[in-house]
Write a protein that holds these residues in place. Structure first.
Motif, PDB file in Angstrom:
ATOM      1  N   GLN A   1      -1.211 -28.901 -17.160  1.00  0.00           N
ATOM      2  CA  GLN A   1      -1.949 -28.918 -18.422  1.00  0.00           C
ATOM      3  C   GLN A   1      -2.368 -27.500 -18.784  1.00  0.00           C
ATOM      4  OE1 GLN A   1      -5.431 -31.405 -18.507  1.00  0.00           O
ATOM      5  NE2 GLN A   1      -5.993 -30.801 -20.565  1.00  0.00           N
ATOM      6  N   LYS A   2      -1.990 -27.077 -19.989  1.00  0.00           N
ATOM      7  CA  LYS A   2      -2.365 -25.762 -20.493  1.00  0.00           C
ATOM      8  C   LYS A   2      -3.455 -25.946 -21.547  1.00  0.00           C
ATOM      9  CE  LYS A   2       2.149 -23.661 -19.565  1.00  0.00           C
ATOM     10  NZ  LYS A   2       1.686 -22.737 -18.526  1.00  0.00           N
ATOM     11  N   VAL A   3      -4.620 -25.397 -21.265  1.00  0.00           N
ATOM     12  CA  VAL A   3      -5.788 -25.581 -22.126  1.00  0.00           C
ATOM     13  C   VAL A   3      -5.746 -24.582 -23.274  1.00  0.00           C
ATOM     14  CG1 VAL A   3      -8.315 -25.606 -22.188  1.00  0.00           C
ATOM     15  CG2 VAL A   3      -7.111 -26.354 -20.126  1.00  0.00           C
ATOM     16  N   PRO A   4      -5.989 -25.020 -24.520  1.00  0.00           N
ATOM     17  CA  PRO A   4      -6.019 -24.077 -25.646  1.00  0.00           C
ATOM     18  C   PRO A   4      -7.116 -23.035 -25.453  1.00  0.00           C
ATOM     19  CG  PRO A   4      -5.924 -26.345 -26.426  1.00  0.00           C
ATOM     20  CD  PRO A   4      -6.174 -26.416 -24.955  1.00  0.00           C
ATOM     21  N   PRO A   5      -6.863 -21.788 -25.814  1.00  0.00           N
ATOM     22  CA  PRO A   5      -7.869 -20.731 -25.657  1.00  0.00           C
ATOM     23  C   PRO A   5      -9.161 -21.001 -26.419  1.00  0.00           C
ATOM     24  CG  PRO A   5      -5.710 -19.797 -26.123  1.00  0.00           C
ATOM     25  CD  PRO A   5      -5.584 -21.273 -26.322  1.00  0.00           C
ATOM     26  N   SER A   6      -9.098 -21.842 -27.440  1.00  0.00           N
ATOM     27  CA  SER A   6     -10.316 -22.171 -28.185  1.00  0.00           C
ATOM     28  C   SER A   6     -11.344 -22.871 -27.298  1.00  0.00           C
ATOM     29  CB  SER A   6      -9.973 -23.063 -29.381  1.00  0.00           C
ATOM     30  OG  SER A   6      -9.309 -24.248 -28.954  1.00  0.00           O
ATOM     31  N   ILE A   7     -10.883 -23.491 -26.212  1.00  0.00           N
ATOM     32  CA  ILE A   7     -11.794 -24.104 -25.246  1.00  0.00           C
ATOM     33  C   ILE A   7     -12.097 -23.077 -24.155  1.00  0.00           C
ATOM     34  CG2 ILE A   7     -12.107 -26.001 -23.607  1.00  0.00           C
ATOM     35  CD1 ILE A   7     -10.247 -27.662 -25.351  1.00  0.00           C
ATOM     36  N   TYR A   8     -11.107 -22.756 -23.357  1.00  0.00           N
ATOM     37  CA  TYR A   8     -11.127 -21.632 -22.422  1.00  0.00           C
ATOM     38  C   TYR A   8      -9.708 -21.462 -21.903  1.00  0.00           C
ATOM     39  CZ  TYR A   8     -11.970 -25.686 -19.368  1.00  0.00           C
ATOM     40  OH  TYR A   8     -11.923 -26.923 -18.765  1.00  0.00           O
ATOM     41  N   GLU A   9      -9.400 -20.281 -21.411  1.00  0.00           N
ATOM     42  CA  GLU A   9      -8.040 -20.015 -20.953  1.00  0.00           C
ATOM     43  C   GLU A   9      -7.874 -20.517 -19.528  1.00  0.00           C
ATOM     44  OE1 GLU A   9      -6.525 -16.146 -21.519  1.00  0.00           O
ATOM     45  OE2 GLU A   9      -7.241 -15.956 -23.587  1.00  0.00           O
ATOM     46  N   ALA A  10      -7.054 -21.550 -19.377  1.00  0.00           N
ATOM     47  CA  ALA A  10      -6.821 -22.123 -18.048  1.00  0.00           C
ATOM     48  C   ALA A  10      -5.597 -23.014 -18.098  1.00  0.00           C
ATOM     49  CB  ALA A  10      -8.033 -22.936 -17.587  1.00  0.00           C
ATOM     50  N   SER A  11      -4.964 -23.178 -16.955  1.00  0.00           N
ATOM     51  CA  SER A  11      -3.912 -24.176 -16.797  1.00  0.00           C
ATOM     52  C   SER A  11      -3.951 -24.641 -15.358  1.00  0.00           C
ATOM     53  CB  SER A  11      -2.538 -23.608 -17.159  1.00  0.00           C
ATOM     54  OG  SER A  11      -2.191 -22.540 -16.306  1.00  0.00           O
ATOM     55  N   TYR A  12      -3.697 -25.952 -15.154  1.00  0.00           N
ATOM     56  CA  TYR A  12      -3.803 -26.519 -13.812  1.00  0.00           C
ATOM     57  C   TYR A  12      -2.965 -27.787 -13.716  1.00  0.00           C
ATOM     58  CZ  TYR A  12      -7.930 -27.462 -16.720  1.00  0.00           C
ATOM     59  OH  TYR A  12      -8.776 -27.657 -17.785  1.00  0.00           O
ATOM     60  N   PRO A  13      -2.603 -28.180 -12.486  1.00  0.00           N
ATOM     61  CA  PRO A  13      -1.848 -29.423 -12.314  1.00  0.00           C
ATOM     62  C   PRO A  13      -2.649 -30.621 -12.811  1.00  0.00           C
ATOM     63  CG  PRO A  13      -1.762 -28.083 -10.322  1.00  0.00           C
ATOM     64  CD  PRO A  13      -2.787 -27.460 -11.216  1.00  0.00           C
TER      65      PRO A  13
ATOM     66  N   ALA B   1       3.667 -27.431  -9.022  1.00  0.00           N
ATOM     67  CA  ALA B   1       2.877 -27.457 -10.256  1.00  0.00           C
ATOM     68  C   ALA B   1       1.815 -26.359 -10.235  1.00  0.00           C
ATOM     69  CB  ALA B   1       2.230 -28.825 -10.438  1.00  0.00           C
ATOM     70  N   LYS B   2       1.185 -26.183  -9.107  1.00  0.00           N
ATOM     71  CA  LYS B   2       0.135 -25.165  -8.987  1.00  0.00           C
ATOM     72  C   LYS B   2       0.713 -23.772  -9.164  1.00  0.00           C
ATOM     73  CE  LYS B   2      -3.784 -23.951  -6.045  1.00  0.00           C
ATOM     74  NZ  LYS B   2      -4.465 -24.224  -4.742  1.00  0.00           N
ATOM     75  N   ARG B   3       1.910 -23.552  -8.640  1.00  0.00           N
ATOM     76  CA  ARG B   3       2.560 -22.251  -8.775  1.00  0.00           C
ATOM     77  C   ARG B   3       2.851 -21.944 -10.247  1.00  0.00           C
ATOM     78  NH1 ARG B   3       5.883 -22.903  -5.065  1.00  0.00           N
ATOM     79  NH2 ARG B   3       7.559 -23.854  -6.271  1.00  0.00           N
ATOM     80  N   ASP B   4       3.327 -22.929 -10.995  1.00  0.00           N
ATOM     81  CA  ASP B   4       3.614 -22.720 -12.408  1.00  0.00           C
ATOM     82  C   ASP B   4       2.337 -22.613 -13.246  1.00  0.00           C
ATOM     83  OD1 ASP B   4       6.274 -22.699 -11.896  1.00  0.00           O
ATOM     84  OD2 ASP B   4       6.777 -24.450 -13.114  1.00  0.00           O
ATOM     85  N   ALA B   5       1.290 -23.289 -12.788  1.00  0.00           N
ATOM     86  CA  ALA B   5       0.031 -23.237 -13.535  1.00  0.00           C
ATOM     87  C   ALA B   5      -0.612 -21.862 -13.427  1.00  0.00           C
ATOM     88  CB  ALA B   5      -0.931 -24.312 -13.017  1.00  0.00           C
ATOM     89  N   GLY B   6      -0.386 -21.195 -12.293  1.00  0.00           N
ATOM     90  CA  GLY B   6      -1.014 -19.893 -12.103  1.00  0.00           C
ATOM     91  C   GLY B   6      -2.460 -20.057 -11.691  1.00  0.00           C
ATOM     92  N   SER B   7      -3.232 -19.020 -11.880  1.00  0.00           N
ATOM     93  CA  SER B   7      -4.647 -19.058 -11.497  1.00  0.00           C
ATOM     94  C   SER B   7      -5.512 -19.077 -12.749  1.00  0.00           C
ATOM     95  CB  SER B   7      -4.997 -17.837 -10.640  1.00  0.00           C
ATOM     96  OG  SER B   7      -4.751 -16.646 -11.365  1.00  0.00           O
ATOM     97  N   TYR B   8      -6.760 -19.491 -12.574  1.00  0.00           N
ATOM     98  CA  TYR B   8      -7.696 -19.441 -13.688  1.00  0.00           C
ATOM     99  C   TYR B   8      -9.061 -19.036 -13.149  1.00  0.00           C
ATOM    100  CZ  TYR B   8      -9.025 -24.138 -12.096  1.00  0.00           C
ATOM    101  OH  TYR B   8      -9.415 -25.208 -11.340  1.00  0.00           O
ATOM    102  N   ASP B   9      -9.902 -18.530 -14.037  1.00  0.00           N
ATOM    103  CA  ASP B   9     -11.180 -17.961 -13.652  1.00  0.00           C
ATOM    104  C   ASP B   9     -12.263 -19.031 -13.713  1.00  0.00           C
ATOM    105  OD1 ASP B   9     -13.490 -16.496 -13.317  1.00  0.00           O
ATOM    106  OD2 ASP B   9     -12.744 -14.771 -14.434  1.00  0.00           O
ATOM    107  N   ASN B  10     -12.648 -19.556 -12.539  1.00  0.00           N
ATOM    108  CA  ASN B  10     -13.691 -20.573 -12.474  1.00  0.00           C
ATOM    109  C   ASN B  10     -15.000 -20.089 -13.078  1.00  0.00           C
ATOM    110  OD1 ASN B  10     -13.048 -23.143 -11.525  1.00  0.00           O
ATOM    111  ND2 ASN B  10     -12.723 -22.382  -9.453  1.00  0.00           N
ATOM    112  N   GLU B  11     -15.326 -18.818 -12.844  1.00  0.00           N
ATOM    113  CA  GLU B  11     -16.595 -18.289 -13.333  1.00  0.00           C
ATOM    114  C   GLU B  11     -16.658 -18.330 -14.858  1.00  0.00           C
ATOM    115  OE1 GLU B  11     -19.270 -17.507 -11.624  1.00  0.00           O
ATOM    116  OE2 GLU B  11     -18.222 -18.127  -9.793  1.00  0.00           O
ATOM    117  N   LYS B  12     -15.535 -18.014 -15.521  1.00  0.00           N
ATOM    118  CA  LYS B  12     -15.522 -18.041 -16.979  1.00  0.00           C
ATOM    119  C   LYS B  12     -15.701 -19.466 -17.501  1.00  0.00           C
ATOM    120  CE  LYS B  12     -12.945 -13.840 -18.083  1.00  0.00           C
ATOM    121  NZ  LYS B  12     -11.746 -13.267 -18.753  1.00  0.00           N
ATOM    122  N   ILE B  13     -15.089 -20.434 -16.803  1.00  0.00           N
ATOM    123  CA  ILE B  13     -15.230 -21.830 -17.214  1.00  0.00           C
ATOM    124  C   ILE B  13     -16.681 -22.271 -17.077  1.00  0.00           C
ATOM    125  CG2 ILE B  13     -14.573 -24.202 -16.668  1.00  0.00           C
ATOM    126  CD1 ILE B  13     -11.839 -23.109 -15.814  1.00  0.00           C
TER     127      ILE B  13
END
Length: 265
Positions: free
Chosen positions: A208-220, A37-49
């Motif tokens: 879970q893929k978060v809509p960009p209107s919130i912030y760009e991220a996806s995670y298990p 799941a983590k591999r498919d989710a990819g990475s996301y920028d904690n600092e931006k969140i």
């Protein structure tokens, strides 16, 4: 051209394509392991969140906005009345005292959401346990005599002794939620309030893929099965009440919460 292509495609294919479009965001997949799941989710920028949540919550603190959730500002507070009821229930059983450990509580969003009601209690401490980057920002920008930030539960207990544990929209994002629960229960909280947690007919690991209107991220993200989930608690706690969460229902899961009280025997 688009209209021409629509006329060529059969209705069944069109419905399938529309469904794919709607599932660009939300919960996708059924994974056998966290690593997959983590591999498919990819990475996301904690600092931006953190920046998004910090910017929104700062406006709330300064009185420029009314309410923040997940980094999004609202012009009206959307209370989780059952969660607030759990807090008030706990304080009524402890003579107006409320000492909270808010695990995964971001920069204190739940505290600020309910501050109007917490201000009416005679003795409140709200302790957020979070990742180090959240704690650093929290201590610098939001910490005061009631709201504190820690990156470790034991450090929190070395200074305070919280009697109520709040778990709001956090357990589903942990690799091993039941291992964490086992560790948390060792601290013998009198009350536990769980909110904004997704349940389905069987346990499932998604992305879970978060809509960009919130912030760009996806995670298990886990969906829990309620009976199995509660079995982690019921040897030491009983359910005072269960309730529907603010996030409502989707075609895949229903967000739920519960108020738990420690057994006296």
């Amino acid at each position: 051209m688009r209209r021409f292509l629509k006329e060529l495609l059969p209705p069944l294919v069109l419905r399938y394509l529309r469904r794919l479009k709607h599932r660009r965001y939300g919960w996708i997949g059924n994974y056998a392991s966290w690593e997959d799941a983590k591999r498919d989710a990819g990475s996301y920028d904690n600092e931006k969140i953190i920046e998004k949540v910090y910017g929104a919550l700062k406006q709330v603190k300064e009185g420029k906005a009314v309410y923040e959730r997940d980094g999004v500002l609202f012009d009206k507070i959307e209370y989780s009345w059952p969660l607030l009821s759990g807090l008030m229930y706990a304080s009524s059983r402890t003579q107006g005292r409320l000492h909270v450990l808010d695990f995964g509580g971001s920069l204190g969003s739940t505290y600020f959401q309910n501050k109007k009601f917490l201000d009416g209690l005679k003795d409140v401490s709200w302790n957020v346990v979070e990742q180090k980057h959240f704690v650093k920002t929290g201590k610098k920008e939001f910490q005061d005599e009631r709201l504190k930030f820690y990156d470790d539960i034991k450090r929190c207990f070395a200074i305070h002794h919280p009697t109520i544990l709040v778990l709001s929209s956090v357990l589903q994002y942990l690799e091993k939620p039941y291992v964490l629960l086992e560790e948390l229960l060792k601290f013998d909280f009198e009350f536990i309030v769980i909110d904004r947690t997704p349940f389905a007919c069987q346990e499932r690991l998604t992305v879970q893929k978060v809509p960009p209107s919130i912030y760009e991220a996806s995670y298990p993200c886990w969906f829990f099965e309620e009976k199995q989930f509660l079995s982690a608690f019921l040897h030491r706690y009983h359910v005072v009440e269960s309730f529907d969460g603010l996030d409502g229902k989707t075609e895949l899961c229903a967000f739920r919460g519960m108020i738990l009280e420690r057994n006296n025997d």
